[in-house]
Design a protein around this motif. Sequence first.
Motif, short mmCIF file in Angstrom:
data_model
loop_
_atom_site.label_atom_id
_atom_site.label_comp_id
_atom_site.label_asym_id
_atom_site.label_seq_id
_atom_site.Cartn_x
_atom_site.Cartn_y
_atom_site.Cartn_z
N ILE A 52 -1.44 2.43 -1.96
CA ILE A 52 -2.20 1.46 -1.17
C ILE A 52 -1.57 1.31 0.22
O ILE A 52 -2.28 1.22 1.23
CB ILE A 52 -2.25 0.09 -1.87
N LEU A 53 -0.25 1.30 0.29
CA LEU A 53 0.43 1.17 1.58
C LEU A 53 0.15 2.39 2.46
O LEU A 53 -0.03 2.25 3.67
CB LEU A 53 1.94 1.00 1.37
N ILE A 54 0.11 3.57 1.86
CA ILE A 54 -0.21 4.78 2.63
C ILE A 54 -1.64 4.70 3.16
O ILE A 54 -1.91 5.02 4.33
CB ILE A 54 -0.02 6.03 1.75
N LEU A 55 -2.56 4.25 2.33
CA LEU A 55 -3.94 4.07 2.79
C LEU A 55 -4.02 3.02 3.90
O LEU A 55 -4.78 3.17 4.86
CB LEU A 55 -4.84 3.65 1.63
N ALA A 76 -9.56 9.90 -2.44
CA ALA A 76 -8.31 10.00 -3.20
C ALA A 76 -8.57 10.50 -4.61
O ALA A 76 -7.83 11.36 -5.13
CB ALA A 76 -7.62 8.63 -3.24
N ALA A 77 -9.63 10.01 -5.24
CA ALA A 77 -9.98 10.45 -6.59
C ALA A 77 -10.39 11.92 -6.60
O ALA A 77 -9.99 12.70 -7.48
CB ALA A 77 -11.11 9.58 -7.15
N ILE A 287 -9.77 12.17 10.81
CA ILE A 287 -9.04 13.29 10.19
C ILE A 287 -7.73 12.78 9.60
O ILE A 287 -7.36 13.14 8.47
CB ILE A 287 -8.78 14.40 11.22
N ASN A 288 -7.02 11.96 10.36
CA ASN A 288 -5.77 11.39 9.88
C ASN A 288 -6.01 10.56 8.61
O ASN A 288 -5.22 10.64 7.66
CB ASN A 288 -5.18 10.51 10.97
N MET A 289 -7.09 9.78 8.59
CA MET A 289 -7.40 8.97 7.42
C MET A 289 -7.67 9.85 6.21
O MET A 289 -7.26 9.54 5.09
CB MET A 289 -8.62 8.09 7.72
N GLY A 290 -8.34 10.97 6.43
CA GLY A 290 -8.61 11.89 5.33
C GLY A 290 -7.34 12.47 4.74
O GLY A 290 -7.20 12.58 3.51
N VAL A 291 -6.38 12.83 5.61
CA VAL A 291 -5.11 13.38 5.13
C VAL A 291 -4.34 12.34 4.32
O VAL A 291 -3.82 12.64 3.24
CB VAL A 291 -4.26 13.87 6.32
N LEU A 314 -11.65 0.88 -6.09
CA LEU A 314 -11.34 -0.29 -5.27
C LEU A 314 -10.12 -0.10 -4.36
O LEU A 314 -9.63 -1.07 -3.78
CB LEU A 314 -11.14 -1.54 -6.14
N PHE A 315 -9.63 1.13 -4.22
CA PHE A 315 -8.51 1.37 -3.31
C PHE A 315 -8.88 0.97 -1.89
O PHE A 315 -8.06 0.43 -1.15
CB PHE A 315 -8.13 2.86 -3.32
N GLU A 316 -10.15 1.28 -1.51
CA GLU A 316 -10.56 1.00 -0.14
C GLU A 316 -10.52 -0.50 0.16
O GLU A 316 -10.14 -0.91 1.26
CB GLU A 316 -11.96 1.56 0.15
N LEU A 317 -10.87 -1.32 -0.81
CA LEU A 317 -10.88 -2.76 -0.60
C LEU A 317 -9.46 -3.30 -0.46
O LEU A 317 -9.19 -4.17 0.37
CB LEU A 317 -11.61 -3.47 -1.74
N ASP A 318 -8.54 -2.78 -1.27
CA ASP A 318 -7.14 -3.21 -1.16
C ASP A 318 -6.55 -2.80 0.19
O ASP A 318 -5.81 -3.56 0.81
CB ASP A 318 -6.30 -2.62 -2.29
N ALA A 319 -6.88 -1.58 0.64
CA ALA A 319 -6.35 -1.10 1.92
C ALA A 319 -6.91 -1.92 3.08
O ALA A 319 -6.17 -2.31 4.00
CB ALA A 319 -6.68 0.38 2.10
#
Length: 386
Positions: A52-55, A76-77, A287-291, A314-319
């Motif tokens: 989550i911190l990386i995201l 990510a999945a 692009i950076n977000m995708g990596v 729900l990773f996106e919501l936590d990020a």
Amino acid sequence: MNSLGNLLKNNMRKSSMVIALILIALLFQILTDGTLLKPLNITNLILQNSYILILAVGMVLVIITGHIDLSVGSVAAFVGAVSAILMIEMQMNPWLAVVICLVIGALIGAWQGFWVAYVGIPAFIVTLAGMLLFRGLTLVVLKGQSIAPYPESFQKINNGFIPDLFGGESIHLFSLVIGLLISLVLIALEIRTRNNQLKYRFEVSPTWLFYLKLFSVFAAVNFFTYVLSTYRGIPNILVILFVIIVIYAFVMKKTIVGRHIYAVGGNLKAASLSGIKTKRVTLGVFINMGVLAALSGLIFAARLNAATPRAGNLFELDAIAAVFIGGASAYGGVGTVIGAVVGGLVMGVMNNGMSILGISIDWQQAIKGLVLLAAVAFDIVNKRKN
């Protein structure tokens, strides 16, 4: 006291989030009878929240430019699913597979960034479509089933620890040395920054407050590494996190690229008229977000030791919540990497503390929603006052 008041006022959002993190940690430390800050639990906190911190680090750049990315959990999945096919079913070298997965993440980011930057479709729509697309592709790749186990060398990305070069028995001596070195470097950087400010006659904090800050940094870093050293030392993933945070914080504060990102989010038309290639900046941010989404998916897969269809949920919501809680503005142009990390830690400590107390997931989601709403409301009210 006036200087102290001005300092807190000028850094209200940053200081308030750090204070909130400390108070929340102390609250749950009391409520859990000391369980929260035990070495084992602190290590688990790092392992549980690393992805989550990386995201959040990638998401803060997207939000600073005035956009949003709802697809990071699905990306990510999907990347985790691809990594399982490459490493487990095709028996590919794990590190070659990691490189391929990161390239796939960059291509996904470029695909979405193209539609946002060059076609002009709102990022909300593009990434919502991406969320559905890559969640569906994850199910297709995995055929609705989990794939496991990963090679042991790959699992160590998340579950491994740096070795003790000094052969400590009851305590990890190498971790203590690393903590001491990091704290001394941070203190040296703070002194250098203050000297530069004095040289150019900028306003600085009082001397006593500066020394208090240095002592706090030294004590916090060394206490943290001491706690880790009493268990198994510093996890590998913490090293990866530290490197990412340092690099991105430097880029956003000290480089032209960082200035351009802030400029695009602050005023798109002004940035374009000043010669900044705004479309290229937006494309690069996605692009950076995708990596980073791909890296997050790999780390999550290594932690679970499996690729599952439900990964990234729900990773996106936590990020996004971590970024806003950490001080980013909903209007773009404002936010820091360190703030996003602090926001992610606030969410992580709350999740962990509530889980230890046995609070159900339903109430956890409700409480996190209220915290996010309060953070954004604070930003809007503060913006109006200014």
